[in-house]
Design an enzyme around this catalytic site. Structure first.
Site, PDB file in Angstrom:
ATOM      1  N   CYS A   5      31.146  23.225  48.521  1.00  0.00           N
ATOM      2  CA  CYS A   5      30.841  21.790  48.611  1.00  0.00           C
ATOM      3  C   CYS A   5      29.805  21.537  49.706  1.00  0.00           C
ATOM      4  CB  CYS A   5      32.095  20.996  48.953  1.00  0.00           C
ATOM      5  SG  CYS A   5      33.387  21.082  47.705  1.00  0.00           S
ATOM      6  N   HIS A  11      31.384  13.905  50.555  1.00  0.00           N
ATOM      7  CA  HIS A  11      31.777  15.313  50.381  1.00  0.00           C
ATOM      8  C   HIS A  11      31.593  15.655  48.898  1.00  0.00           C
ATOM      9  CE1 HIS A  11      34.946  18.627  51.360  1.00  0.00           C
ATOM     10  NE2 HIS A  11      34.404  18.911  50.185  1.00  0.00           N
ATOM     11  N   THR A  56      35.017  15.824  57.669  1.00  0.00           N
ATOM     12  CA  THR A  56      35.489  16.448  56.426  1.00  0.00           C
ATOM     13  C   THR A  56      35.736  17.937  56.691  1.00  0.00           C
ATOM     14  OG1 THR A  56      35.200  16.504  54.027  1.00  0.00           O
ATOM     15  CG2 THR A  56      33.246  17.029  55.328  1.00  0.00           C
TER      16      THR A  56
END
Lengths: 291, 162
Positions: free
Chosen positions: B29, B46, B23
């Site tokens: 995040c 994620h 990711t």
């Protein structure tokens, strides 16, 4: 290279930067006026067959999800809104300039444009939380152009990112903007301001570009607009749409609270909505690249 | 090698030895990585925000977006690959949760994500083995199913493992 030589080189790079198209420039001038009307935007678009074709392609792209095709300029402009019309006109003529890799920031091809686009969407969304009414579409346009200086400065910062990041981590350099000044004597906000002058951008946009990391140093009248872009820029970095090694290495100016009211939940919702809109707009603009 | 790239709010698991889960550019995040040494399965989510209550429609459409809906779903996905449904025996690693400099509480979504993730893990009796969270830099995370190595990268820094 000495600092004065560097400045001369940077000034030359600004002069050599591709100009905005006449239609993009006219749209920026018209939409920066507080008293403009949508009809003026539509009339400008109608005079430009290339832009008309682009707008129709975007509005009818699958990402927009329309059931019925739109074939008139009036409908396309009112559906997309003036911000996206200006955005498409800018995208069209800055494709290469804002789409190239940012080597000086270890940024990949397209990363600067995506950052500008996310910031534009977020600045407009932040404007809705202003204590006094703010022209939200102007915040969008200002967000879309706020980091144009990086497209010039990147070349001059090549090979500096590791050392610059290490200096910030050690606390020897206050933030990335200071790091740029230490290395080349200018920062991307100042270089962007000079480019804005070269492009003859409306004064409000030029001032946003110049002060977006330090809105407190701008004229009081323009501060709310500049803070909107300041926060939009930060939201883009939080949302994973930074421009490379400089991401998150700038200061939040707490004085934003004088102009905006936002709770923790408001900000979380903003980030969610902006990420969603970004995904949609990015996909619809991708239709411009299809043959 | 097959690569599974997760966008914001995506989750996935694989026990294919040639697979890699990745990711990109975590700002505030957080990526939660689950590794099961028994079944040699790797999973990742994620996560963008702590709580789904702020937008239940979005939570239904993309549960991985929120810590409170994403983690239980990732555990379910791991169970589908033969892992223990309550996560027993899993090795957990966390990365992300950065913040802008001089942030205030409102802008520290990364920290709120981290606290929400730990609270949910705790409710399963789980906790992270290692974490690389906070700071003022974005992170890209990749994990190979074959080696179980969690590699982090960030522009302007050499890659590192957690």
């Amino acid at each position: 290279m000495t600092t004065s030589n560097l400045h001369a080189e940077i000034a030359r790079a600004i002069q050599a930067a591709p100009l905005l198209s006449p239609i993009a420039n006219q749209l920026l001038q018209v939409t920066a006026r507080a008293d403009h009307e949508m009809k003026e935007v539509i009339d400008l678009v109608k005079c430009d067959s290339l832009l008309t074709a682009r707008l129709l392609r975007v509005v009818n792209s699958s990402a927009m999800g329309l059931v019925h095709q739109i074939s008139s300029v009036d409908h396309a402009v009112s559906y997309l809104g003036e911000r996206l019309v200006v955005g498409i006109a800018i995208a069209e003529c800055t494709n290469e300039f804002l789409g190239k890799p940012l080597d000086g920031y270890e940024g990949e091809s397209g990363q600067l444009w995506r950052h500008e686009l996310f910031t534009a969407i977020a600045s407009r969304a932040v404007a809705r939380h202003a204590r006094a009414p703010l022209p939200a579409d102007l915040a969008f346009t200002a967000g879309l152009l706020h980091d144009i200086g990086k497209a010039i400065l990147s070349e001059f910062l090549r090979g500096t990112s590791r050392e610059l990041v290490a200096d910030i981590v050690r606390g020897d350099t206050a933030d990335y903007l200071t790091g740029e000044q230490e290395r080349v004597g200018l920062d991307h906000a100042e270089v962007g301001f000079e480019l804005a002058r070269h492009w003859k951008l409306p004064e409000a946009l030029a001032q946003v570009i110049r002060h977006h990391h330090h809105p407190e140093t701008a004229e009081a009248e323009l501060r709310p607009l500049i803070y909107a872009v300041h926060l939009g820029d930060i939201l883009a970095m939080m949302g994973g749409q930074g421009t490379g090694s400089d991401s998150m290495k700038y200061h939040l100016r707490q004085e934003y609270a004088e102009h905006f009211t936002m709770s923790k939940d408001d900000l979380a919702l903003l980030l969610l909505e902006c990420s969603e809109e970004f995904r949609k707009v990015e996909a619809s603009l991708a239709s411009l690249k299809e043959t | 090698m097959s690569q599974m790239v997760l966008g914001i709010g995506d989750l996935g698991a694989s026990n294919h030895p040639d697979a890699e889960i990745k990711t990109y550019a975590l700002g505030s995040c957080i990526a939660v990585v689950l590794l099961d040494p028994q079944t040699r399965t790797v999973g990742m989510v994620h996560i963008a925000l702590p709580e789904s209550k702020i937008n239940l429609v979005k939570a239904k459409e993309k549960p991985g977006y929120f810590a409170d809906t994403g983690l239980p779903l990732l555990l379910q996905e791991m169970a589908r690959h033969g892992c223990q449904p309550k996560g027993k025996g899993l090795i957990i690693k966390l990365a992300g949760g950065a913040a802008i400099m001089d942030h205030n509480d409102t802008f520290n979504i990364g920290k709120r994500n981290l606290l929400a993730i730990k609270k949910i893990l705790w409710s399963y009796g789980l906790g992270p083995r290692s974490e690389d969270v906070g700071g003022t830099f974005s992170r890209t995370v990749s994990v190979s199913v074959r080696t179980g190595e969690v590699i982090l990268s960030s522009p302007g820094r050499p890659n590192w493992k957690i």
